[in-house]
Design an enzyme around this catalytic site. Structure first.
Site, short mmCIF file in Angstrom:
data_model
loop_
_atom_site.label_atom_id
_atom_site.label_comp_id
_atom_site.label_asym_id
_atom_site.label_seq_id
_atom_site.Cartn_x
_atom_site.Cartn_y
_atom_site.Cartn_z
N ALA A 127 7.16 -16.62 -1.85
CA ALA A 127 7.23 -18.08 -2.01
C ALA A 127 8.21 -18.68 -1.00
O ALA A 127 7.97 -19.77 -0.47
CB ALA A 127 7.64 -18.44 -3.43
N CYS A 179 2.30 11.23 -1.74
CA CYS A 179 2.41 12.61 -2.22
C CYS A 179 3.71 12.83 -2.98
O CYS A 179 3.77 13.64 -3.89
CB CYS A 179 2.24 13.59 -1.07
SG CYS A 179 3.50 13.41 0.18
#
Lengths: 673, 395
Positions: A127, A179
């Protein structure tokens, strides 16, 4: 009404500015921590017309600092209640509260131009960047602000006079390799992210068919064994999902489903991972967990000292040692009922107590039971919300169980809430100080005494707690404030891309590419969209068409799309060209870099990043980033994936399109994301 | 005579380590306290050694009730700040009684902040009525309150900020008179006097010294503001942020403060040009000159440009008497003097917010005994937004 209410302000501001204030129109974006304080200041100071905008509702945890709200106001609109409370401070001012998102299309550039000054009291990067861009486009002064704990900052911004919010790169949210999250966590945060973003959505999120994703991964030559494992995982999740949603799960209180889920993620998945011996050559292997053994207290860990595991460090957030917190009924029950509940912390708040392994398992089962009951009761999907006790219990329990399996230190529910919810500590005093500083800078803007504007930081340095420093000029490479902005009133349903672009360019033929945000709409070799209407290209009110000179000789033009006036004749063209037309500056090309220097940021536009809403960035001692630093990601023009010719062209130029964020780059290529 | 003071009963036992030579030597661990550190043989002389003071779990002198524990419901409201300063600090605030004197703009902001933060009890002393001009920075007042006692108008609105805090009001300054002041301050853990005359501050400071009460003074002069504090011998825990590996490490510190009377005799001798410049001596001596003017004029602040010459002369005299590095400042700038002379008696909401924010934050730091408080004179320049702290008569 009081004649003398403003007598102090008159003496301090002088008659000229003082008499101007009642006519001043100010936009205050945000009615939270800074917003409440700031609203009070500008109401008392006598800013006559205040538009207050916030999309949020009041939460209990706001009340320690957002002093315009009371307990009875919880769940009400922040903007509405703040306006109501603050109006009583000075009956001479008009406050217009709006309960909405500042990014909505009706808040277009023209709307921003209706204000004399904009004050930001926001809590998220996305924003802030949006308001910065709108203010740059509208040419309206903006005072930007932020706080985090004891630290805070205030930054006045005005196009062409000062740096804009985007002139300096902002820190991006921390990300973790997939991972690490999926297979090899080494810190509690990895387990928390796994529980919140992966496990919770696998069980309670949307039903996604991940087989396509896995096919692609296989094609890209990822480890085949790993992919086979992932496929098996996906199958098993389907079974658990079915169980959670079956009516039987309500009869068994969800316990069967919880047990199934446990068996899968904390036992069989870990066994599968253990079978990949390569993975565990250089790191400690995890231990599969056993449901029954944990429940009857016979579970033994193959690690000697779990609490001093991989990152065994004090488990406190604030260094208080006795870290303890609030709220969970489930946790309270466990602490009372469980004979082998952890005896380490008997004082303090329930949520700050460390749960035993069995407590965690009980919490895992009970949270799944509760979540399953919600599915039965009709909720389609459930996603993480730090204020939703069921999801927070689930993430606490699941991440701690995973931590135990991997020999990582467990976290309290209090800590999990902070880490999973990206909670930034906040206090009234910092907000009060920052809001006072914002008004003092805003007054310099209203007086047009630009030379007196300062960036101010609240810092920890004992001799200079408030550091006031001179402003920097705009960064000549900034992709936001160096654009030439213009406003186009049009009817997007009727106006075509080609007409608009040639209209804006005033009929001058030059090679340009057209973008909306990150999307390419046309380029010199690809004009298929020229006959299409803006609406069909999803270029509507509040958005920007960006016209980039392909030869790099002229600056970029950003065209803000606004509505036609209501009285616009239907038989005239469906747009009104700006008058005068925008005249982008000629670009002084930097000399070609010597072969040894790292790549420069030569392109004009930087793609806005997608940032997590929850992140508040704050750099109390921000140093100017080195643009030539090898570590700096270079983000040239918008992602051109939708245009095949663009891609080819980039490749000809020696640029490489990156397929995934984890790809490695050599120093002499430019990353596009 | 210095009476050992304690801010608050402490819920959590803390031990210390100690090594000689450095004040920042002491590491804090969360273990039960029952003996001085074995390797410290001279802890009675060593300021940062703990048992030179009573055990923190002892009751505070006076008839203090059993410390109130933070409940789960309170913790839900205070969640975002407990995450910053910890539960122990919150407990200490919860059990503190604060006296605030003079309910003008600076106090309004300070009170809002410490009540929101969750102190135990607030006692407001103010003998005046609400004026029209008070409405400019006093958001506890409404138009219809003009003419009422300030404390009467404000009380319910202060209470509504945080129902967990007890609020008492005393509608007269007479309780601060010599014969009764001891009784007035007896139950307070900290005294904060705002927008008050310098000579009276000096006197109240002496009373607080005698009673062993930490003392704060704060106020604004138009766009300018100040905070002075005398925290006697203040012990606190501070994260040593110079240690970046593994995050900050907690150290126990002790700071010996000066009285206002002695602080005003401070000399700047020995500071380098850079050190002097950083502290912005012009603003410091501008503010001190306004105080001196007020003292010379029976309590009246300068209020027109006609006073500028006198304020300027005072400021320059103080500046040169304090031996401020002449390469940095030989005189207080005329524009600063004129601004001060014309606006000193006015208060401005944004400036009150900054000074009241700093003041409240520092009171909370002092109560919590965490983080270093101001030492000992903060000045704020609302034109630049800059704020500096100089150590007046402190090492």
């Amino acid at each position: 009404m009081s004649r003398h209410r403003t007598s102090h302000a008159l003496a301090i501001l002088g008659p000229e500015l003082h008499n101007k204030l009642p006519e001043t129109k100010v936009l205050l974006v945000g009615a939270g921590g800074i917003g409440c304080e700031l609203l009070k200041n500008i109401v008392l100071t006598g800013f006559g017309h205040i538009t207050l905008l916030d999309l949020d509702t009041i939460d209990l945890s706001n009340l320690n600092r957002q002093f315009l709200f009371r307990k009875k106001d919880v769940k009400q609109s922040k903007a509405m209640i703040a306006a109501q409370t603050a109006a009583a401070f000075n009956p001479n001012v008009h406050i217009h509260p709006i309960h909405a998102n500042i990014k909505e299309p009706q808040f277009d550039v023209r709307w921003f131009q209706g204000f004399d000054i904009v004050l930001n009291a926001l809590d998220n990067l996305d924003a802030r960047r949006h308001v910065n861009k709108m203010c740059m486009a509208a040419g309206v002064p903006l005072v930007e602000s932020g706080t985090a704990g004891y630290l805070g900052q205030v930054q006045p911004l005005l196009k062409d006079r000062t740096e804009c919010f985007d002139c300096l790169p902002k820190p991006t949210p921390k990300t973790f390799p997939v991972c690490t999250i999926r297979s090899t966590p080494s810190q509690a945060i990895h387990c928390i992210v796994w529980s919140k973003s992966y496990l919770l959505s696998q069980l309670f999120g949307e039903d996604e068919d991940s087989s396509g994703e896995l096919d692609d991964a296989e094609k890209q030559g990822e480890n085949a064994q790993e992919i086979a494992t992932l496929r098996k995982e996906a199958q098993a999740f389907k079974a658990v999902r079915l169980e959670l949603r079956s009516p039987q799960s309500s009869t068994s209180n969800g316990r069967d489903a919880a047990r199934m889920a446990f068996q899968k993620v904390f036992n069989s998945d870990i066994r599968n991972l253990l079978s990949m011996a390569d993975m565990w050559r250089s790191r400690a292997p995890p231990t599969p967990l056993d449901f029954d053994a944990i429940m009857d207290g016979s579970f033994t860990h193959n690690k000697k000292d779990i609490t001093n595991g991989v990152n065994g460090k004090g488990h406190t957030v604030n260094g208080d040692g006795n870290a303890h917190a609030s709220g969970s009924k489930a946790v309270e029950k466990l602490l009372h009922s469980s004979p082998n509940g952890d005896a380490r912390n008997k004082k303090g708040l329930k949520d700050q107590q460390v749960l035993s392994l069995k407590d965690n398992l009980e919490l895992f089962v009970s949270s799944i039971t509760r979540l399953a009951a919600r599915l039965q009761a009709g909720e389609d999907t459930i996603s993480f919300d730090k204020d939703d006790d069921d999801t927070l219990d689930f993430v606490t329990a699941a991440s701690n169980l995973r931590s135990v399996a991997y020999g990582i230190e467990e976290k309290t529910r209090w800590e999990v809430k902070e880490m999973a919810g990206n909670i930034i500590p906040a206090i009234a005093t910092t907000n009060a100080i920052v809001s006072g500083l914002i008004v003092l800078q805003a007054l310099h803007f209203l007086r047009k005494s630009y030379k007196r504007l300062k960036n101010v930081h609240i810092q920890l340095k004992p001799s200079v707690p408030l550091s006031s420093i001179s402003l920097s000029p705009p960064n000549s490479l900034c992709g936001i404030c160096r654009d030439t902005y213009t406003i186009l009133a049009c009817d997007p349903e009727r106006a075509t891309l080609g007409d608009i672009v040639s209209g804006i360019l005033g009929g001058v033929e030059r090679d340009v590419s057209i973008y909306e945000d990150k999307r390419v709409l046309s380029d010199p070799d690809w004009d298929d969209n020229n006959e299409r209407t803006l609406a069909s290209l999803n270029v509507t009110r509040g958005k920007f068409l960006t016209i980039v000179d392909e030869d790099g000789e002229l600056g970029t033009i950003a065209v803000a799309i606004c509505d036609l006036p209501p009285n616009h004749p239907i038989d005239s063209p469906p747009y009104i060209l700006p008058s005068p037309l925008p005249t982008p500056p000629h670009i002084v090309k930097p000399p070609p870099p010597a072969p040894t220097t790292p790549p420069r940021q030569t392109l004009k536009r930087r793609a806005p990043h997608d940032d997590d809403d929850e992140i508040t960035e704050i750099e109390p001692n921000a140093k100017r980033a080195k643009l030539t630093n090898g570590n700096t990601k270079i983000r040239p023009a918008e992602t051109p994936l939708s245009s095949p010719s663009k891609r080819r062209k980039l490749e000809e130029d020696g640029l490489v399109l990156m397929e995934s964020a984890t790809d490695k780059l050599d120093d002499d290529v430019i990353e596009i994301d | 005579m210095y009476v050992p003071y304690l801010l608050l009963p402490c819920i959590i036992h803390v031990t210390w380590g100690c090594s000689h030579g450095s004040i920042s030597c002491c590491e804090v661990r969360i273990i039960k306290l029952d003996a001085p550190p074995s390797h410290c043989t001279s802890h009675t002389q060593h300021a940062s050694c703990w048992p030179s003071k009573p055990n923190m779990t002892d009751q505070v002198p006076g008839n203090k009730s059993i410390p109130v524990q933070i409940t789960e419901d309170e913790a839900a409201v205070y969640d975002r700040q407990i995450r910053l300063w910890g539960l122990e600090a919150q407990q200490r605030m919860r059990n503190a009684t604060i006296i605030v004197v003079c309910l003008r703009g600076t106090a309004t902001e300070t009170i809002k902040n410490i009540v929101l933060a969750g102190i135990g009890k607030l006692i407001i002393i103010d003998g005046e009525d609400v004026t029209d001009a008070d409405l400019g920075s006093g958001f506890f007042f409404r138009d219809e309150d003009v003419g009422k006692k300030r404390v009467d108008a404000a009380k319910a609105r202060v209470e509504s900020l945080n129902p967990l805090v007890k609020v008492e009001t005393i509608p007269t300054y007479s309780v601060l008179e010599r014969e009764v002041v001891d009784a007035t301050l007896r139950d307070a853990d900290l005294v904060c006097v705002t927008d008050w005359r310098r000579d009276d501050l000096i006197q109240l400071n002496e009373v607080c010294r005698r009673l062993g009460k930490p003392f704060y003074a704060g106020g604004t002069f138009g766009l300018f503001g100040y905070i002075f504090c005398d925290l006697l011998n203040h012990e606190y825990i501070a994260p040593d942020r110079s240690v970046t590996k593994d995050g900050p490490k907690n150290v126990r510190m002790t700071t010996a403060y000066s009285t206002l009377h002695m602080a005003l005799k401070h000399k700047w001798s020995g500071l380098t040009k850079r050190q002097t410049k950083e502290l912005n001596p012009a603003v410091v001596y501008g503010i001190l000159a306004v105080w001196e003017f007020q003292s010379l004029h029976g309590g009246s602040l300068p209020d027109s440009s006609e006073h500028a010459d006198e304020v300027e002369a005072i400021a320059n005299k103080l500046l040169s008497a304090a031996d401020v590095n002449k390469q940095v400042a030989t005189a207080v700038p005329r524009t600063l003097v004129e601004t001060l002379s014309t606006t000193a008696q006015h208060e401005f909401s944004p400036v009150c917010a900054v000074v009241g924010g700093m003041l409240a934050q520092d009171i909370l730091k002092a109560l919590a005994a965490r983080e270093p408080p101001i030492a000992n004179f903060f000045t704020f320049d609302g034109d630049t937004g800059g704020g500096t702290v100089c150590r007046l008569n402190m090492p």
